[in-house]
Design an enzyme around this catalytic site. Sequence first.
Site, PDB file in Angstrom:
ATOM      1  N   ALA A  66       0.821  -1.228   0.008  1.00 45.25           N
ATOM      2  CA  ALA A  66      -0.015  -0.207  -0.088  1.00 45.25           C
ATOM      3  C   ALA A  66       0.925   1.189  -0.014  1.00 45.25           C
ATOM      4  CB  ALA A  66      -0.912   0.132   1.089  1.00 45.25           C
ATOM      5  N   GLU A  76      -0.315  -9.407  -1.301  1.00 41.08           N
ATOM      6  CA  GLU A  76      -1.875  -9.664  -1.256  1.00 41.08           C
ATOM      7  C   GLU A  76      -2.473  -9.771  -2.781  1.00 41.08           C
ATOM      8  OE1 GLU A  76      -2.334  -6.490   1.686  1.00 41.08           O
ATOM      9  OE2 GLU A  76      -3.245  -8.119   3.190  1.00 41.08           O
ATOM     10  N   GLU A 105       3.849  -5.402   7.222  1.00 41.27           N
ATOM     11  CA  GLU A 105       2.861  -4.481   7.833  1.00 41.27           C
ATOM     12  C   GLU A 105       3.368  -4.244   9.222  1.00 41.27           C
ATOM     13  OE1 GLU A 105       1.727  -6.878   5.655  1.00 41.27           O
ATOM     14  OE2 GLU A 105       0.396  -5.976   4.367  1.00 41.27           O
ATOM     15  N   GLY A 144       0.501  -5.030   0.460  1.00 40.23           N
ATOM     16  CA  GLY A 144      -0.467  -5.202  -0.385  1.00 40.23           C
ATOM     17  C   GLY A 144       0.274  -5.726  -1.874  1.00 40.23           C
TER      18      GLY A 144
HETATM   19  N1  DAK Z   1       4.824   3.256  -0.231  1.00 41.88           N
HETATM   20  C1  DAK Z   1       5.066   4.394  -0.738  1.00 41.88           C
HETATM   21  N2  DAK Z   1       6.381   4.944  -1.063  1.00 41.88           N
HETATM   22  C2  DAK Z   1       7.129   3.933  -1.107  1.00 41.88           C
HETATM   23  C3  DAK Z   1       6.737   2.447  -0.828  1.00 41.88           C
HETATM   24  C4  DAK Z   1       5.599   2.108  -0.134  1.00 41.88           C
HETATM   25  N3  DAK Z   1       4.853   1.006   0.152  1.00 41.88           N
HETATM   26  N4  DAK Z   1       7.740   1.622  -0.977  1.00 41.88           N
HETATM   27  C5  DAK Z   1       8.901   2.411  -1.204  1.00 41.88           C
HETATM   28  N5  DAK Z   1       8.289   3.581  -1.458  1.00 41.88           N
HETATM   29  C6  DAK Z   1       9.127   4.627  -2.243  1.00 41.88           C
HETATM   30  C7  DAK Z   1      10.094   5.221  -0.993  1.00 41.88           C
HETATM   31  O1  DAK Z   1       9.632   6.136  -0.302  1.00 41.88           O
HETATM   32  C8  DAK Z   1      11.070   5.905  -1.995  1.00 41.88           C
HETATM   33  O2  DAK Z   1      10.620   6.900  -2.503  1.00 41.88           O
HETATM   34  P1  DAK Z   1      11.655   8.355  -2.429  1.00 41.88           P
HETATM   35  O3  DAK Z   1      11.892   8.527  -0.939  1.00 41.88           O
HETATM   36  O4  DAK Z   1      12.671   8.226  -3.341  1.00 41.88           O
HETATM   37  O5  DAK Z   1      10.660   9.544  -2.977  1.00 41.88           O
HETATM   38  C9  DAK Z   1      11.424   4.909  -3.207  1.00 41.88           C
HETATM   39  O6  DAK Z   1       9.984   4.334  -3.192  1.00 41.88           O
HETATM   40  C10 DAK Z   1      12.344   3.789  -3.093  1.00 41.88           C
HETATM   41  O7  DAK Z   1      12.151   3.393  -1.937  1.00 41.88           O
HETATM   42  P2  DAK Z   1      13.616   2.911  -1.069  1.00 41.88           P
HETATM   43  O8  DAK Z   1      14.493   4.082  -1.067  1.00 41.88           O
HETATM   44  O9  DAK Z   1      13.320   2.715   0.585  1.00 41.88           O
HETATM   45  O10 DAK Z   1      14.280   1.842  -1.580  1.00 41.88           O
HETATM   46  P3  DAK Z   1      15.083   0.550  -1.188  1.00 41.88           P
HETATM   47  O11 DAK Z   1      15.736  -0.209  -2.337  1.00 41.88           O
HETATM   48  O12 DAK Z   1      16.013   1.259  -0.178  1.00 41.88           O
HETATM   49  O13 DAK Z   1      14.096  -0.373  -0.306  1.00 41.88           O
HETATM   50  C11 DAK Z   1      11.895  -1.503  -0.008  1.00 41.88           C
HETATM   51  C12 DAK Z   1      13.074  -1.041  -1.000  1.00 41.88           C
HETATM   52  C13 DAK Z   1      10.799  -2.001  -0.837  1.00 41.88           C
HETATM   53  C14 DAK Z   1      12.638  -2.726   0.695  1.00 41.88           C
HETATM   54  C15 DAK Z   1      11.408  -0.262   0.730  1.00 41.88           C
HETATM   55  O14 DAK Z   1      11.030   0.660   0.158  1.00 41.88           O
HETATM   56  C16 DAK Z   1      10.288  -0.701   1.847  1.00 41.88           C
HETATM   57  O15 DAK Z   1      10.743  -1.362   2.788  1.00 41.88           O
HETATM   58  N6  DAK Z   1       9.198  -0.145   1.382  1.00 41.88           N
HETATM   59  C17 DAK Z   1       8.078  -0.568   2.225  1.00 41.88           C
HETATM   60  C18 DAK Z   1       7.333  -1.850   2.191  1.00 41.88           C
HETATM   61  C19 DAK Z   1       6.258  -2.073   3.109  1.00 41.88           C
HETATM   62  O16 DAK Z   1       6.300  -1.500   4.301  1.00 41.88           O
HETATM   63  N7  DAK Z   1       5.328  -2.513   2.566  1.00 41.88           N
HETATM   64  C20 DAK Z   1       3.991  -2.859   3.282  1.00 41.88           C
HETATM   65  C21 DAK Z   1       3.241  -1.389   3.304  1.00 41.88           C
HETATM   66  S1  DAK Z   1       1.602  -1.640   4.181  1.00 41.88           S
HETATM   67  C22 DAK Z   1      -6.010  -2.262   2.983  1.00 41.88           C
HETATM   68  C23 DAK Z   1      -5.199  -3.289   2.100  1.00 41.88           C
HETATM   69  C24 DAK Z   1      -3.928  -3.240   2.134  1.00 41.88           C
HETATM   70  C25 DAK Z   1      -2.985  -2.793   2.951  1.00 41.88           C
HETATM   71  C26 DAK Z   1      -3.573  -1.869   3.916  1.00 41.88           C
HETATM   72  C27 DAK Z   1      -5.118  -1.439   3.857  1.00 41.88           C
HETATM   73  N8  DAK Z   1      -7.315  -2.173   3.334  1.00 41.88           N
HETATM   74  C28 DAK Z   1      -7.956  -2.712   2.152  1.00 41.88           C
HETATM   75  C29 DAK Z   1      -7.798  -1.288   4.168  1.00 41.88           C
HETATM   76  C30 DAK Z   1      -1.659  -2.789   2.846  1.00 41.88           C
HETATM   77  C31 DAK Z   1      -0.822  -2.526   3.507  1.00 41.88           C
HETATM   78  C32 DAK Z   1       0.613  -2.281   3.030  1.00 41.88           C
HETATM   79  O17 DAK Z   1       0.972  -2.920   2.139  1.00 41.88           O
END
Ligand code: DAK
Length: 259
Positions: A67, A113, A133, A110
């Site tokens: 997400a 998912e 998450e 997501g």
């Molecule tokens: N959202 C927004 N931006 C993201 C992102 C994300 N999930 N993942 C990466 N980015 C952005 C980073 O902010 C960065 O942007 P800038 O800072 O350059 O502007 C760019 O993408 C590159 O990311 P990194 O600099 O962090 O790149 P790395 O290679 O160092 O790391 C990484 C890659 C994928 C390991 C890291 O970016 C990371 O850990 N990202 C977050 C992964 C994460 O936590 N995913 C889970 C998100 S929560 C729902 C349904 C579904 C959900 C919720 C509710 N409902 C139906 C109610 C789902 C929730 C989730 O998925």
Amino acid sequence: MTYQTITTSTDTAAKVLTITLNRPEAFNALNTQLLSEVADVLEQADQDQGIGAVVITGGPKVFAAGADIKEMASLDAVGVMNDARPKHWRRIYQFSKPMIAAVNGYALGGGCELVMHCDIVIAGESALFGQPEINLGIIPGAGGTQRLIRTVGKPLATKMVLSGEMIDANTALRANLVAEVVIPERTIERAHQLATTIASKPPIAVRLAKEALLKSFETDLESGLNLERKAFTLLAATEDRKEGIAAFMEKRKPEFKGC
Ligand code: DAK
């Protein structure tokens, strides 16, 4: 139709639609717009007799990083309650034709998912799957706790959801999250090949097979067997069944018409 967060292309001869997630600046994070565009395209494809199967893919380094955390950050409890994303996830889930994920790089949160909304997953060797998450103080919100455990079993699903640790493509293969692992350069090609094969099959049988297979996730054996029997009976009324059997008898290729 033009989209902001995805690109689409149709291989008319193969009856295969390819959707490419295209927010590289945000690692293909699934914001509301992207989810709604994917759902819109799938709803159109559902009505389009010229589409028999869909491939969904991302980029070479990331399928989708989950997400959009920046979008999520602005939501308070009321915002989460009124969030449009669950509706779009539901629309994606309701797609009745086969959808194949071609995954290279990260499929997180997501993104993982979304992979589990697909019927078949082809992963490049570089693919990484995870439900991180927990690191954000939340839990999976698009079925991750339910579908992952039904897919890979309790030990691995619990480890992934509680620790946030990722698994690689071969672990995902052993755990039945993915069907095949290929070299990254072949991921989309292999998914397309499989989609082409499926799209050449009788569409009503494909649709009913998908419905029956999915039902097994959420029903007891007796009800599932009843559903299978009804679908099997219904297929006896199709022209494609006659054609499939006649073609076998006559030692020729069947020509399915979707009726
Ligand atoms: N959202 C927004 N931006 C993201 C992102 C994300 N999930 N993942 C990466 N980015 C952005 C980073 O902010 C960065 O942007 P800038 O800072 O350059 O502007 C760019 O993408 C590159 O990311 P990194 O600099 O962090 O790149 P790395 O290679 O160092 O790391 C990484 C890659 C994928 C390991 C890291 O970016 C990371 O850990 N990202 C977050 C992964 C994460 O936590 N995913 C889970 C998100 S929560 C729902 C349904 C579904 C959900 C919720 C509710 N409902 C139906 C109610 C789902 C929730 C989730 O998925």
